[in-house]
Design an enzyme around this catalytic site. Structure first.
Site, PDB file in Angstrom:
ATOM      1  N   SER A 117     -25.963  -2.352 -90.919  1.00 10.24           N
ATOM      2  CA  SER A 117     -25.115  -2.020 -91.968  1.00 10.24           C
ATOM      3  C   SER A 117     -24.519  -3.453 -92.332  1.00 10.24           C
ATOM      4  O   SER A 117     -24.294  -4.393 -91.320  1.00 10.24           O
ATOM      5  CB  SER A 117     -24.123  -0.987 -91.348  1.00 10.24           C
ATOM      6  N   HIS A 136     -18.281  -9.777 -98.799  1.00 13.81           N
ATOM      7  CA  HIS A 136     -17.218 -10.071 -99.665  1.00 13.81           C
ATOM      8  C   HIS A 136     -17.414 -11.398-100.386  1.00 13.81           C
ATOM      9  O   HIS A 136     -16.886 -12.429 -99.586  1.00 13.81           O
ATOM     10  CB  HIS A 136     -15.842  -9.961 -99.071  1.00 13.81           C
ATOM     11  N   HIS A 168     -22.099  -3.131-100.024  1.00 12.33           N
ATOM     12  CA  HIS A 168     -22.399  -2.303 -99.087  1.00 12.33           C
ATOM     13  C   HIS A 168     -23.984  -1.807 -98.933  1.00 12.33           C
ATOM     14  O   HIS A 168     -24.168  -1.259 -99.825  1.00 12.33           O
ATOM     15  CB  HIS A 168     -21.213  -1.349 -98.624  1.00 12.33           C
ATOM     16  N   ASN A 173     -26.478   0.296 -95.921  1.00 13.05           N
ATOM     17  CA  ASN A 173     -26.633   0.625 -94.655  1.00 13.05           C
ATOM     18  C   ASN A 173     -27.960   1.512 -94.411  1.00 13.05           C
ATOM     19  O   ASN A 173     -28.378   2.335 -95.420  1.00 13.05           O
ATOM     20  CB  ASN A 173     -25.497   1.680 -94.268  1.00 13.05           C
ATOM     21  N   HIS A 188     -28.677  -0.431-110.019  1.00 14.04           N
ATOM     22  CA  HIS A 188     -29.152   1.285-110.149  1.00 14.04           C
ATOM     23  C   HIS A 188     -30.663   1.163-110.475  1.00 14.04           C
ATOM     24  O   HIS A 188     -31.337   1.935-109.903  1.00 14.04           O
ATOM     25  CB  HIS A 188     -28.414   1.870-111.149  1.00 14.04           C
ATOM     26  N   GLY A 217     -17.229   2.869 -80.081  1.00 14.80           N
ATOM     27  CA  GLY A 217     -18.130   1.614 -80.427  1.00 14.80           C
ATOM     28  C   GLY A 217     -17.239   0.583 -80.465  1.00 14.80           C
ATOM     29  O   GLY A 217     -16.175   0.365 -80.254  1.00 14.80           O
ATOM     30  N   ARG A 218     -18.125  -0.547 -80.712  1.00 16.51           N
ATOM     31  CA  ARG A 218     -17.431  -1.940 -80.544  1.00 16.51           C
ATOM     32  C   ARG A 218     -16.792  -2.235 -81.778  1.00 16.51           C
ATOM     33  O   ARG A 218     -17.200  -2.269 -82.933  1.00 16.51           O
ATOM     34  CB  ARG A 218     -18.756  -3.025 -80.726  1.00 16.51           C
TER      35      ARG A 218
END
EC number: 1.3.3.3
Length: 307
Positions: A99, A103, A113, A115, A152, A266-267
């Site tokens: 993931s 920025h 983003h 993932n 896109h 999670g971390r």
């Protein structure tokens, strides 16, 4: 599910290589290598396993760039992962994925983003259930139509070999998923999003996930190269920080990946590396009619066919 035969080792190898390739490309573009933070959870912790975070903060191009790989296992699927499949609630699971959130410093460069992930749900005496998920989406502060079309089109090109119906299906899913209900606005210009995907079986589903992951650099880097050196001032930086506030709102309230990580133990540092380094909120602020800021709302963060 069409079959329960899968190869976690191959998925893991691909994801680790993908993280390295993207980190190397971003470091070369920025001029600053991404730092490496490998981590491991103990066997007695609620979430077992480990991963690696590649992170850049305060770079020339990227104010913050984070790319995380994780391979973790737990005893019970958290609610965020089993909401669409209540029959899997409470099963043991393994989740592995890459993931990233980038920025950029320049307000004319969009946040992005991406993932790709695989989950396996297990229960003694029953066949394992696996599925893939992922996608990529673009969040501009100042919109450019050629950037949106390029992003896109690259997403569509990655999906078309697996069925021409996938891009419109995953594009619509992305528009609906990355939506701030309390603001009644989209987070960005969308892209593609998919989850609970295993219809063609492991091999074809894995190939499709790889095609999405492999398309990321081609989808995003040409946009950064076009925009990173455009001149900007305090007005643009102020609007960038304001729009980043929307990003924070979505990630902490709606994002399934963030909720999955926090609900499963999670971390935290890895989960929250998606947060922008600077964000602000203004009370009841509205852009000046006819301004470039107003055009973001009227022309870009609305459902639209870009290709």
């Amino acid at each position: 599910m069409t079959d329960s035969t899968y190869d976690v080792a191959r998925v893991r190898t691909y994801l680790q290589d993908l993280q390295t390739r993207i980190a190397d490309a971003l470091g070369a573009l920025d001029g600053t290598p991404l730092a490496t933070d490998a981590w491991q959870r103990g066997p007695a912790e609620r979430l077992r396993g480990g991963g690696c975070t590649r992170i850049l903060e305060g770079g020339r191009v990227f104010e913050r760039a984070g790319i995380g790989f994780s391979d973790v296992a737990g005893d019970a699927l958290p609610p965020s992962a089993s909401a669409a499949r209540p029959q899997l609630a409470g099963r043991g699971f393994e989740a592995l994925g890459v993931s990233l959130v980038l920025h950029p410093r320049n307000p004319y460069c969009p946040t992005v983003h991406m993932n790709v992930r695989m989950l396996i749900a297990t229960k003694p005496g029953e066949e394992p259930v696996f599925w893939f998920g992922g996608g990529m989406d673009l969040t501009p502060v100042y919109g450019f139509e050629d950037d949106a079309r390029h992003f896109h089109q690259t997403c569509k090109d990655a999906l078309d070999p697996f069925g021409v119906e996938l891009y419109p299906r995953f594009k619509k899913w992305c528009d609906e998923y990355f939506f701030l209900k309390h603001r009644n606005e989209m987070r960005g210009i969308g892209g593609i999003f998919f989850d609970d995907f295993s219809e063609p079986g492991f091999e074809r589903s894995f190939d499709m996930m790889q095609s999405v992951g492999d398309a990321f650099l081609q989808a995003y880097l040409p946009i950064v190269e076009r925009r990173a050196e455009l001149p900007y001032g305090e007005r643009e930086r102020d609007f960038q920080a304001y729009r980043r506030g929307r990003y924070v709102e979505f990630n902490l309230v709606f994002d399934r990946g963030t909720l999955f990580g926090l609900q499963s133990g999670g971390r935290t540092e890895s989960i929250l590396m998606s947060m922008p380094p600077v964000a602000n909120w203004r009370y009841n602020w509205q852009p000046e009619p006819g301004s470039p800021e107003a055009r973001l709302y009227s022309d870009f963060i609305v459902p639209r066919d870009w290709i």
